[in-house]
Design a protein around this motif. Structure first.
Motif, PDB file in Angstrom:
ATOM      1  N   TYR A   1     -20.934 -46.176  33.326  1.00 40.82           N
ATOM      2  CA  TYR A   1     -20.388 -45.381  34.426  1.00 40.82           C
ATOM      3  C   TYR A   1     -19.632 -44.161  33.899  1.00 40.82           C
ATOM      4  CZ  TYR A   1     -17.630 -43.936  38.437  1.00 40.82           C
ATOM      5  OH  TYR A   1     -17.055 -43.187  39.439  1.00 40.82           O
ATOM      6  N   ASP A   2     -19.931 -43.017  34.487  1.00 42.59           N
ATOM      7  CA  ASP A   2     -19.256 -41.766  34.141  1.00 42.59           C
ATOM      8  C   ASP A   2     -19.082 -40.981  35.437  1.00 42.59           C
ATOM      9  OD1 ASP A   2     -18.355 -39.311  33.300  1.00 42.59           O
ATOM     10  OD2 ASP A   2     -19.840 -39.060  31.718  1.00 42.59           O
ATOM     11  N   PRO A   3     -17.844 -40.751  35.867  1.00 43.12           N
ATOM     12  CA  PRO A   3     -17.629 -40.042  37.138  1.00 43.12           C
ATOM     13  C   PRO A   3     -18.211 -38.628  37.142  1.00 43.12           C
ATOM     14  CG  PRO A   3     -15.573 -40.242  35.888  1.00 43.12           C
ATOM     15  CD  PRO A   3     -16.573 -41.110  35.220  1.00 43.12           C
ATOM     16  N   LEU A   4     -18.402 -38.043  35.964  1.00 45.82           N
ATOM     17  CA  LEU A   4     -18.983 -36.699  35.897  1.00 45.82           C
ATOM     18  C   LEU A   4     -20.500 -36.722  36.054  1.00 45.82           C
ATOM     19  CD1 LEU A   4     -16.898 -35.191  32.954  1.00 45.82           C
ATOM     20  CD2 LEU A   4     -16.543 -34.904  35.414  1.00 45.82           C
ATOM     21  N   GLU A   5     -21.099 -37.909  35.916  1.00 49.17           N
ATOM     22  CA  GLU A   5     -22.549 -38.028  36.042  1.00 49.17           C
ATOM     23  C   GLU A   5     -22.896 -39.077  37.096  1.00 49.17           C
ATOM     24  OE1 GLU A   5     -25.115 -38.079  32.748  1.00 49.17           O
ATOM     25  OE2 GLU A   5     -23.844 -36.879  31.451  1.00 49.17           O
ATOM     26  N   ARG A   6     -22.230 -39.002  38.222  1.00 47.61           N
ATOM     27  CA  ARG A   6     -22.522 -39.960  39.279  1.00 47.61           C
ATOM     28  C   ARG A   6     -23.918 -39.689  39.830  1.00 47.61           C
ATOM     29  NH1 ARG A   6     -20.721 -38.961  44.931  1.00 47.61           N
ATOM     30  NH2 ARG A   6     -21.164 -36.778  45.382  1.00 47.61           N
ATOM     31  N   GLY A   7     -24.580 -40.747  40.273  1.00 47.35           N
ATOM     32  CA  GLY A   7     -25.925 -40.595  40.812  1.00 47.35           C
ATOM     33  C   GLY A   7     -27.004 -40.521  39.757  1.00 47.35           C
ATOM     34  N   ILE A   8     -26.672 -40.857  38.510  1.00 43.27           N
ATOM     35  CA  ILE A   8     -27.665 -40.810  37.433  1.00 43.27           C
ATOM     36  C   ILE A   8     -28.107 -42.238  37.132  1.00 43.27           C
ATOM     37  CG2 ILE A   8     -28.137 -40.131  35.065  1.00 43.27           C
ATOM     38  CD1 ILE A   8     -27.700 -37.810  37.026  1.00 43.27           C
ATOM     39  N   PHE A   9     -29.381 -42.513  37.385  1.00 49.11           N
ATOM     40  CA  PHE A   9     -29.920 -43.855  37.147  1.00 49.11           C
ATOM     41  C   PHE A   9     -30.336 -44.015  35.685  1.00 49.11           C
ATOM     42  CE2 PHE A   9     -33.679 -46.755  37.207  1.00 49.11           C
ATOM     43  CZ  PHE A   9     -32.990 -47.920  37.506  1.00 49.11           C
ATOM     44  N   VAL A  10     -31.039 -43.031  35.149  1.00 45.16           N
ATOM     45  CA  VAL A  10     -31.434 -43.021  33.740  1.00 45.16           C
ATOM     46  C   VAL A  10     -31.199 -41.622  33.176  1.00 45.16           C
ATOM     47  CG1 VAL A  10     -33.153 -44.868  33.867  1.00 45.16           C
ATOM     48  CG2 VAL A  10     -33.817 -42.530  34.421  1.00 45.16           C
ATOM     49  N   LYS A  11     -31.230 -41.514  31.855  1.00 45.54           N
ATOM     50  CA  LYS A  11     -31.089 -40.239  31.153  1.00 45.54           C
ATOM     51  C   LYS A  11     -29.770 -39.553  31.495  1.00 45.54           C
ATOM     52  CE  LYS A  11     -35.929 -39.666  30.135  1.00 45.54           C
ATOM     53  NZ  LYS A  11     -37.071 -38.752  30.016  1.00 45.54           N
ATOM     54  N   ASN A  12     -29.795 -38.259  31.929  1.00 40.67           N
ATOM     55  CA  ASN A  12     -28.560 -37.535  32.156  1.00 40.67           C
ATOM     56  C   ASN A  12     -28.730 -36.504  33.262  1.00 40.67           C
ATOM     57  OD1 ASN A  12     -29.408 -34.863  30.871  1.00 40.67           O
ATOM     58  ND2 ASN A  12     -29.750 -36.295  29.190  1.00 40.67           N
ATOM     59  N   TYR A  13     -27.629 -35.917  33.673  1.00 38.47           N
ATOM     60  CA  TYR A  13     -27.667 -35.021  34.825  1.00 38.47           C
ATOM     61  C   TYR A  13     -28.373 -33.701  34.510  1.00 38.47           C
ATOM     62  CZ  TYR A  13     -23.833 -32.102  32.992  1.00 38.47           C
ATOM     63  OH  TYR A  13     -23.064 -31.253  32.230  1.00 38.47           O
ATOM     64  N   ILE A  14     -28.419 -33.299  33.245  1.00 42.08           N
ATOM     65  CA  ILE A  14     -29.130 -32.061  32.892  1.00 42.08           C
ATOM     66  C   ILE A  14     -30.630 -32.251  33.076  1.00 42.08           C
ATOM     67  CG2 ILE A  14     -29.645 -30.445  31.035  1.00 42.08           C
ATOM     68  CD1 ILE A  14     -26.892 -30.986  29.896  1.00 42.08           C
ATOM     69  N   ASP A  15     -31.179 -33.357  32.539  1.00 42.58           N
ATOM     70  CA  ASP A  15     -32.606 -33.631  32.697  1.00 42.58           C
ATOM     71  C   ASP A  15     -32.978 -33.783  34.162  1.00 42.58           C
ATOM     72  OD1 ASP A  15     -32.687 -33.608  29.967  1.00 42.58           O
ATOM     73  OD2 ASP A  15     -32.864 -35.782  29.726  1.00 42.58           O
ATOM     74  N   GLN A  16     -32.161 -34.534  34.894  1.00 43.76           N
ATOM     75  CA  GLN A  16     -32.455 -34.766  36.310  1.00 43.76           C
ATOM     76  C   GLN A  16     -32.427 -33.462  37.098  1.00 43.76           C
ATOM     77  OE1 GLN A  16     -31.063 -38.392  38.394  1.00 43.76           O
ATOM     78  NE2 GLN A  16     -29.920 -37.000  39.730  1.00 43.76           N
ATOM     79  N   SER A  17     -31.478 -32.603  36.809  1.00 43.96           N
ATOM     80  CA  SER A  17     -31.405 -31.321  37.511  1.00 43.96           C
ATOM     81  C   SER A  17     -32.616 -30.447  37.202  1.00 43.96           C
ATOM     82  CB  SER A  17     -30.117 -30.586  37.120  1.00 43.96           C
ATOM     83  OG  SER A  17     -28.974 -31.291  37.554  1.00 43.96           O
ATOM     84  N   GLN A  18     -33.075 -30.472  35.955  1.00 42.42           N
ATOM     85  CA  GLN A  18     -34.256 -29.699  35.593  1.00 42.42           C
ATOM     86  C   GLN A  18     -35.477 -30.164  36.381  1.00 42.42           C
ATOM     87  OE1 GLN A  18     -32.460 -27.193  34.036  1.00 42.42           O
ATOM     88  NE2 GLN A  18     -34.387 -26.973  32.957  1.00 42.42           N
ATOM     89  N   GLU A  19     -35.636 -31.469  36.492  1.00 43.58           N
ATOM     90  CA  GLU A  19     -36.772 -32.031  37.238  1.00 43.58           C
ATOM     91  C   GLU A  19     -36.707 -31.651  38.710  1.00 43.58           C
ATOM     92  OE1 GLU A  19     -36.792 -36.058  34.466  1.00 43.58           O
ATOM     93  OE2 GLU A  19     -35.805 -36.013  36.426  1.00 43.58           O
ATOM     94  N   PHE A  20     -35.553 -31.875  39.312  1.00 46.16           N
ATOM     95  CA  PHE A  20     -35.436 -31.636  40.749  1.00 46.16           C
ATOM     96  C   PHE A  20     -35.555 -30.148  41.079  1.00 46.16           C
ATOM     97  CE2 PHE A  20     -32.772 -35.736  41.656  1.00 46.16           C
ATOM     98  CZ  PHE A  20     -33.855 -36.487  41.236  1.00 46.16           C
ATOM     99  N   ALA A  21     -34.987 -29.298  40.237  1.00 49.64           N
ATOM    100  CA  ALA A  21     -35.090 -27.855  40.470  1.00 49.64           C
ATOM    101  C   ALA A  21     -36.538 -27.401  40.384  1.00 49.64           C
ATOM    102  CB  ALA A  21     -34.243 -27.097  39.451  1.00 49.64           C
ATOM    103  N   LEU A  22     -37.274 -27.890  39.387  1.00 43.27           N
ATOM    104  CA  LEU A  22     -38.678 -27.512  39.238  1.00 43.27           C
ATOM    105  C   LEU A  22     -39.494 -27.965  40.435  1.00 43.27           C
ATOM    106  CD1 LEU A  22     -40.942 -26.334  37.458  1.00 43.27           C
ATOM    107  CD2 LEU A  22     -41.190 -28.607  36.421  1.00 43.27           C
ATOM    108  N   CYS A  23     -39.294 -29.199  40.867  1.00 48.06           N
ATOM    109  CA  CYS A  23     -40.056 -29.719  42.010  1.00 48.06           C
ATOM    110  C   CYS A  23     -39.731 -28.950  43.287  1.00 48.06           C
ATOM    111  CB  CYS A  23     -39.756 -31.206  42.202  1.00 48.06           C
ATOM    112  SG  CYS A  23     -40.450 -32.279  40.929  1.00 48.06           S
ATOM    113  N   ALA A  24     -38.456 -28.698  43.536  1.00 45.46           N
ATOM    114  CA  ALA A  24     -38.048 -28.017  44.767  1.00 45.46           C
ATOM    115  C   ALA A  24     -38.643 -26.621  44.857  1.00 45.46           C
ATOM    116  CB  ALA A  24     -36.523 -27.955  44.850  1.00 45.46           C
ATOM    117  N   ILE A  25     -38.578 -25.853  43.772  1.00 47.69           N
ATOM    118  CA  ILE A  25     -39.090 -24.485  43.804  1.00 47.69           C
ATOM    119  C   ILE A  25     -40.610 -24.471  43.766  1.00 47.69           C
ATOM    120  CG2 ILE A  25     -38.955 -22.204  42.744  1.00 47.69           C
ATOM    121  CD1 ILE A  25     -36.318 -23.242  43.843  1.00 47.69           C
ATOM    122  N   ALA A  26     -41.217 -25.403  43.034  1.00 47.31           N
ATOM    123  CA  ALA A  26     -42.676 -25.452  42.953  1.00 47.31           C
ATOM    124  C   ALA A  26     -43.305 -25.695  44.322  1.00 47.31           C
ATOM    125  CB  ALA A  26     -43.116 -26.532  41.974  1.00 47.31           C
TER     126      ALA A  26
END
Length: 428
Positions: free
Chosen positions: A145-170
């Motif tokens: 648990y890390d309050p700065l990375e809440r909502g992260i199931f696996v990996k980290n918030y940087i990777d997750q943000s990259q994925e979601f940003a790419l999908c949303a704009i694509a």
């Protein structure tokens, strides 16, 4: 039946496609599965590989440039003063670039390239659902648990943000095409999916890199695919939505506020914040580059250079020693000098030129390259595992689809010319 499938080139192509899809599906979730499925994909290409055609494909600039960066990293071990373990470890991030030409070659011949995009979108959509669940039930997370990375199931918030940003704009491109075709329900469904990714980033967690690069990616979409009036309407709408999101999301405001806070703490009080560390790495990396501008200090040299710099009085106390300067250009420049910079930018430029034109594959390929270029201002994303594989898979698959589409008109024209020649000569 099984023996016939082993002897069927089409069956091996299908199996290779399946493992490529599984590689893409596993990327947001597991590094190990990504490596395993990718290895299986490469193995399935071997039995019926046209070696001559494959080797010829490697000589094309879009394939030769990534190979050149790997070879440069390999040769760069010869003049590095780092331990051989560090030199070889520094070569490993470039190995994935060798898969990019293989993907281009394969998906020039397979017609299932679009399934790769669908698989990645579906995998990220499931991850988004898990992210919301982890917000409500933090115990579901596979990470401490890390309050700065809440909502992260696996990996980290940087990777997750990259994925979601790419999908949303694509998704903007298919939504636009569906609206032009008046298929409003499907356009609405994809719009809701895109907004779900944005909502997760606004109300759960978003990296500062994604916060900076998403407007750039949206601006690129507007310039490439919209007209003046549409750009004005959409810009006003997005600004209104951004204002609402800013007021509604404390998480978004905190993320944005850290830019100025981190900078002030570093510049005024010399406190090693996240941004302050980057500035410290960049300052010293430029100095390292100036000392060996042509060929750099060699593969794997960055960690030793930073370790020695950390003992100097100019080093800000408390800043961690890191093996790369959190900037792709500087990471390449320190190790391989101007030669490395030329190769790196050649890769990006050639791949941008590859995706000039219309179509979903061109849009996704262009978006992947642009995202990597701009996020690499703040990280070494071409060499990072997750973002590097996003680039390799996205450019490799999209490049194969684009080349396949270019070859079809040429083949049709060739067949037409042959038929006309036969008709004129009277041959049957």
């Amino acid at each position: 039946m099984l023996r016939r499938r082993f002897q069927s080139p089409a069956a091996w192509v299908e199996t290779a496609d399946l493992f490529a899809i599984l590689t893409t599906v596993s990327l947001p979730w597991s590094t190990s599965l990504t490596a395993i499925f990718n290895a299986a994909f490469l193995v399935c290409m071997v039995p019926f590989l046209d070696v001559g055609a494959f080797l010829r494909s490697l000589t094309r600039p879009i394939s030769a440039a990534p190979i050149a960066l790997f070879l440069l990293a390999l040769v760069g071990t010869l003049w590095s003063d780092a331990a051989w373990v560090l030199r070889l470890h520094a070569v490993s991030p470039t190995v994935k670039l060798l898969v990019l030409p293989v993907l281009v070659y394969h998906f020039e011949r397979s017609q299932r390239g679009h399934w790769i995009f669908i698989a990645f979108l579906a995998s990220c959509a499931v991850l988004s659902v898990m992210s919301w669940l982890v917000v409500v039930y933090p115990g579901l997370s596979l990470r401490p648990y890390d309050p700065l990375e809440r909502g992260i199931f696996v990996k980290n918030y940087i990777d997750q943000s990259q994925e979601f940003a790419l999908c949303a704009i694509a998704l903007a491109y298919p939504v636009m095409m569906l609206l032009r075709e008046r298929r409003y329900w499907l356009a609405a469904l994809l719009t809701m999916l895109a907004l779900s990714f944005v909502a997760n980033m606004v109300f759960v967690v978003i990296s500062r890199t994604a916060l900076v690069t998403m407007p750039i990616m949206l601006g690129m979409f507007g310039l490439l695919h919209l007209r003046g009036r549409s750009i004005a309407i959409i810009t006003v709408s997005l600004l209104a939505l951004a204002a609402i999101a800013w007021q509604a999301s404390p998480q978004l405001r905190r993320t944005a506020d850290t830019f100025s806070q981190d900078y002030q703490l570093y510049m005024q009080k010399r406190i090693p914040t996240s941004m302050g560390e980057r500035l410290e790495y960049w300052r010293h990396a430029v100095q390292f580059f100036v000392r060996a501008p042509l060929k750099g200090h060699g593969t794997g040299s960055t960690q030793g250079l930073f370790e020695r710099a950390s003992t100097e009085p100019s080093w800000v106390p408390g800043v961690r020693v890191f093996p790369n300067p959190h900037n792709q250009t500087l990471h390449v420049a320190v190790q391989w000098g101007l030669v490395g910079i030329v190769v790196l930018y050649t890769i990006w430029i050639l791949h941008l030129m590859l995706f000039r034109g219309d179509g979903l594959a061109c849009w996704i390929g262009m978006l992947v390259v642009v995202q990597n270029i701009f996020t690499s201002l703040f990280n070494s994303h071409l060499f990072d595992f997750h973002e590097g594989w996003m680039y390799v898979i996205g450019v490799g698959v999209a490049g194969g689809i684009v080349n396949y589409a270019k070859q079809k008109p040429m083949a049709a024209q060739s067949e037409y010319s042959l038929a006309a020649t036969l008709a004129q000569t009277g041959d049957p």
